[in-house]
Design a protein around this motif. Structure first.
Motif, PDB file in Angstrom:
ATOM      1  N   ILE A  53       0.852  -1.189   0.000  1.00 32.39           N
ATOM      2  CA  ILE A  53       0.000   0.000   0.000  1.00 32.39           C
ATOM      3  C   ILE A  53       0.888   1.239   0.000  1.00 32.39           C
ATOM      4  N   LEU A  54       0.626   2.141  -0.935  1.00 34.25           N
ATOM      5  CA  LEU A  54       1.370   3.397  -1.017  1.00 34.25           C
ATOM      6  C   LEU A  54       0.433   4.572  -0.816  1.00 34.25           C
ATOM      7  N   TYR A  55       0.895   5.528  -0.005  1.00 34.58           N
ATOM      8  CA  TYR A  55       0.183   6.804   0.149  1.00 34.58           C
ATOM      9  C   TYR A  55       1.156   7.899  -0.253  1.00 34.58           C
ATOM     10  N   LEU A  56       0.798   8.669  -1.270  1.00 35.64           N
ATOM     11  CA  LEU A  56       1.702   9.678  -1.838  1.00 35.64           C
ATOM     12  C   LEU A  56       3.043   9.038  -2.204  1.00 35.64           C
ATOM     13  N   ASP A  57       2.936   7.818  -2.754  1.00 34.72           N
ATOM     14  CA  ASP A  57       4.085   7.034  -3.250  1.00 34.72           C
ATOM     15  C   ASP A  57       5.055   6.593  -2.154  1.00 34.72           C
ATOM     16  N   LYS A  58       4.582   6.603  -0.908  1.00 29.58           N
ATOM     17  CA  LYS A  58       5.390   6.082   0.199  1.00 29.58           C
ATOM     18  C   LYS A  58       4.700   4.864   0.803  1.00 29.58           C
ATOM     19  N   VAL A  59       5.488   3.823   1.101  1.00 26.56           N
ATOM     20  CA  VAL A  59       4.921   2.593   1.651  1.00 26.56           C
ATOM     21  C   VAL A  59       4.304   2.853   3.023  1.00 26.56           C
ATOM     22  N   VAL A  60       3.101   2.317   3.209  1.00 23.10           N
ATOM     23  CA  VAL A  60       2.386   2.481   4.477  1.00 23.10           C
ATOM     24  C   VAL A  60       2.540   1.208   5.303  1.00 23.10           C
ATOM     25  N   LYS A  61       2.973   1.370   6.555  1.00 23.42           N
ATOM     26  CA  LYS A  61       3.085   0.230   7.471  1.00 23.42           C
ATOM     27  C   LYS A  61       1.892   0.223   8.415  1.00 23.42           C
ATOM     28  N   HIS A  62       1.323  -0.943   8.591  1.00 26.75           N
ATOM     29  CA  HIS A  62       0.127  -1.076   9.420  1.00 26.75           C
ATOM     30  C   HIS A  62       0.495  -1.059  10.909  1.00 26.75           C
ATOM     31  N   ILE A  63      -0.027  -0.094  11.622  1.00 26.54           N
ATOM     32  CA  ILE A  63       0.247   0.027  13.059  1.00 26.54           C
ATOM     33  C   ILE A  63      -0.687  -0.862  13.869  1.00 26.54           C
ATOM     34  N   GLY A  64      -1.942  -0.894  13.489  1.00 27.38           N
ATOM     35  CA  GLY A  64      -2.950  -1.622  14.250  1.00 27.38           C
ATOM     36  C   GLY A  64      -3.739  -0.684  15.135  1.00 27.38           C
ATOM     37  N   LYS A  65      -4.670  -1.222  15.879  1.00 28.13           N
ATOM     38  CA  LYS A  65      -5.529  -0.411  16.734  1.00 28.13           C
ATOM     39  C   LYS A  65      -4.780  -0.021  18.015  1.00 28.13           C
ATOM     40  N   VAL A  66      -4.944   1.244  18.396  1.00 29.27           N
ATOM     41  CA  VAL A  66      -4.317   1.723  19.628  1.00 29.27           C
ATOM     42  C   VAL A  66      -5.360   2.458  20.462  1.00 29.27           C
ATOM     43  N   TYR A  67      -5.172   2.402  21.786  1.00 29.86           N
ATOM     44  CA  TYR A  67      -6.126   3.010  22.714  1.00 29.86           C
ATOM     45  C   TYR A  67      -5.336   3.691  23.828  1.00 29.86           C
ATOM     46  N   TYR A  68      -5.605   4.975  24.035  1.00 28.92           N
ATOM     47  CA  TYR A  68      -4.876   5.729  25.048  1.00 28.92           C
ATOM     48  C   TYR A  68      -5.818   6.296  26.116  1.00 28.92           C
ATOM     49  N   MET A  69      -5.305   6.352  27.339  1.00 20.55           N
ATOM     50  CA  MET A  69      -5.925   7.103  28.432  1.00 20.55           C
ATOM     51  C   MET A  69      -5.088   8.364  28.616  1.00 20.55           C
ATOM     52  N   PHE A  70      -5.742   9.513  28.602  1.00 17.76           N
ATOM     53  CA  PHE A  70      -5.049  10.787  28.727  1.00 17.76           C
ATOM     54  C   PHE A  70      -5.611  11.561  29.908  1.00 17.76           C
ATOM     55  N   HIS A  71      -4.717  12.118  30.737  1.00 15.57           N
ATOM     56  CA  HIS A  71      -5.146  12.968  31.853  1.00 15.57           C
ATOM     57  C   HIS A  71      -5.153  14.403  31.349  1.00 15.57           C
ATOM     58  N   LYS A  72      -6.306  14.842  30.907  1.00 17.71           N
ATOM     59  CA  LYS A  72      -6.411  16.176  30.312  1.00 17.71           C
ATOM     60  C   LYS A  72      -6.287  17.264  31.375  1.00 17.71           C
ATOM     61  N   PRO A  73      -5.421  18.242  31.146  1.00 18.13           N
ATOM     62  CA  PRO A  73      -5.330  19.383  32.058  1.00 18.13           C
ATOM     63  C   PRO A  73      -6.274  20.503  31.603  1.00 18.13           C
ATOM     64  N   LYS A  74      -6.453  21.487  32.455  1.00 17.56           N
ATOM     65  CA  LYS A  74      -7.193  22.674  32.052  1.00 17.56           C
ATOM     66  C   LYS A  74      -6.400  23.418  30.979  1.00 17.56           C
ATOM     67  N   GLY A  75      -7.106  24.240  30.211  1.00 19.06           N
ATOM     68  CA  GLY A  75      -6.420  25.158  29.311  1.00 19.06           C
ATOM     69  C   GLY A  75      -6.158  24.671  27.908  1.00 19.06           C
ATOM     70  N   CYS A  76      -6.477  23.396  27.620  1.00 15.37           N
ATOM     71  CA  CYS A  76      -6.314  22.907  26.253  1.00 15.37           C
ATOM     72  C   CYS A  76      -7.677  22.467  25.724  1.00 15.37           C
ATOM     73  N   ILE A  77      -7.851  22.585  24.409  1.00 15.04           N
ATOM     74  CA  ILE A  77      -9.127  22.226  23.821  1.00 15.04           C
ATOM     75  C   ILE A  77      -9.083  20.806  23.270  1.00 15.04           C
ATOM     76  N   THR A  78     -10.245  20.175  23.215  1.00 16.85           N
ATOM     77  CA  THR A  78     -10.327  18.817  22.697  1.00 16.85           C
ATOM     78  C   THR A  78     -10.491  18.886  21.184  1.00 16.85           C
ATOM     79  N   ALA A  79      -9.370  18.849  20.503  1.00 15.34           N
ATOM     80  CA  ALA A  79      -9.339  18.920  19.041  1.00 15.34           C
ATOM     81  C   ALA A  79      -8.009  18.354  18.568  1.00 15.34           C
ATOM     82  N   ARG A  80      -7.931  18.016  17.286  1.00 13.72           N
ATOM     83  CA  ARG A  80      -6.668  17.504  16.743  1.00 13.72           C
ATOM     84  C   ARG A  80      -5.670  18.636  16.530  1.00 13.72           C
ATOM     85  N   ARG A  81      -6.165  19.752  16.020  1.00 12.36           N
ATOM     86  CA  ARG A  81      -5.265  20.883  15.756  1.00 12.36           C
ATOM     87  C   ARG A  81      -6.043  22.186  15.845  1.00 12.36           C
ATOM     88  N   ASP A  82      -5.332  23.244  16.180  1.00 10.80           N
ATOM     89  CA  ASP A  82      -5.935  24.570  16.236  1.00 10.80           C
ATOM     90  C   ASP A  82      -4.825  25.597  16.031  1.00 10.80           C
TER      91      ASP A  82
END
Length: 260
Positions: free
Chosen positions: A48-77
Motif C-alpha cells: 500500500i502506497l500513500y503519496l508514493d510512500k509505503v504504508v506500514k500497518h500500526i494496528g488499533k491503539v487506545y490511550y488514556m489521557f489525563h487532560k489538564p485545564k487550558g487545552c481544547i479537545t481537538a486535533r489541531r488549532d
C-alpha cells in the motif's frame, strides 16, 4: 481488511480523512491507483502506497489521557493548545479523541484510531456512564438532589436530562476549596464572596450534551468552578498519570469499554 480501515489504523488520518485521500487518487495498491475506500486488501501481502510512500500497518491503539485545564479537545488549532499537542508525533498518528471535555475541564479522555470503538462509546443508545467530580458555588438540598437524579430542564430549549446519580462529598466555603478554585483570583477583602457556600461531589450521567454537568447544576442554583471527569463506564482515571500525561489502555480496560 478494508483499505480505508487499513490506512486509518496506520496513522494516515481518520476514516473520514483517508476516504478523501483515496477518492483523490493519493493511494495505490500494488502499484495501481485505487479510488474505492471499501476495497478489501491483504494487509500482510499487498503493498500500500500513500503519496508514493509505503504504508506500514500500526494496528488499533487506545490511550488514556489525563487532560489538564487550558487545552481544547481537538486535533489541531491555529491559536489554542490542543490535547494532541501533548502526544509525541509517533503516538499521535491517526488517533482522535473519543468525545470531548471543555477547555476548563480536567480528567479522563480517551483517544484511539478505532472508529468502531469510538462509535460504541458515543452512541446515545449505549447510555455509557461518565462520572465527574465537581466543586460549585451554591448548595444542594434533598430537593435539588432529587431533581438531578430524576432529570432537570436545561438550556433555552428546555431539554430534559436523563436520570443521573449524585453524591455530595463536602460542604464548605471558597476558603475550603482553594486548591481547586484558584482562590487567588478572589479578593480576600471581599469576605462575602470568599466565604460563599461551596459544595463538592460526584455527578454521574449517561448522556453527552454540551456543557451538560454545568447546565444541570446551574438548573438547581449552583455555579461550577471546577470539573474533572474521573471515569467512563468501569474504567477510572489512572491517578498516577500527571496532568498532560497518557498511557496505553490495558487489555482489560479495552475489553470493559468495548462491552459497554
Amino acid at each position: 481488511m478494508r483499505l480505508d480501515k487499513f490506512l486509518a489504523e496506520s496513522g494516515i488520518g481518520t476514516r473520514k480523512d483517508v476516504r478523501t485521500y483515496i477518492k483523490d487518487g493519493m493511494v495505490k495498491v500494488n502499484g495501481k491507483v485505487i479510488i474505492k475506500p471499501a476495497i478489501d486488501i491483504e494487509e500482510n501481502r499487498d503493498i500500500i502506497l500513500y503519496l508514493d510512500k509505503v504504508v506500514k500497518h500500526i494496528g488499533k491503539v487506545y490511550y488514556m489521557f489525563h487532560k489538564p485545564k487550558g487545552c481544547i479537545t481537538a486535533r489541531r488549532d491555529e491559536s489554542q493548545k490542543t490535547v494532541l499537542d501533548y502526544f509525541s508525533k509517533e503516538n499521535m498518528k491517526g488517533i482522535f479523541h473519543v468525545g470531548r471535555l471543555d477547555k476548563d475541564t480536567e480528567g479522563l479522555l480517551l483517544l484511539t484510531n478505532d472508529g468502531e470503538f469510538e462509535h460504541g462509546l458515543m452512541c446515545p443508545n449505549k447510555h455509557v456512564h461518565k462520572k465527574y467530580y465537581f466543586c460549585a458555588l451554591g448548595s444542594l438540598d434533598e430537593n435539588d438532589i432529587k431533581k438531578l437524579e430524576e432529570g432537570v430542564l436545561i438550556g433555552k430549549g428546555k431539554i430534559l436530562t436523563k436520570p443521573a446519580k449524585i453524591k455530595v462529598e463536602k460542604i464548605g466555603t471558597c476558603e475550603d476549596f482553594q486548591e481547586h478554585m484558584g482562590i487567588e483570583k478572589f479578593s480576600k477583602k471581599d469576605l462575602g464572596l470568599y466565604r460563599q457556600p461551596v459544595v463538592s461531589g460526584y455527578l454521574t450521567i449517561s448522556e453527552g450534551r454540551k456543557h451538560q454537568v454545568k447546565r444541570m447544576l446551574k438548573a438547581v442554583g449552583c455555579f461550577v468552578v471546577y470539573l474533572k471527569r474521573v471515569s467512563i463506564g468501569n474504567v477510572f482515571l489512572d491517578e498516577t498519570l500527571e496532568k498532560g500525561e497518557y498511557r496505553f489502555l490495558t487489555d482489560s480496560e479495552v475489553q470493559m469499554l468495548s462491552m459497554m
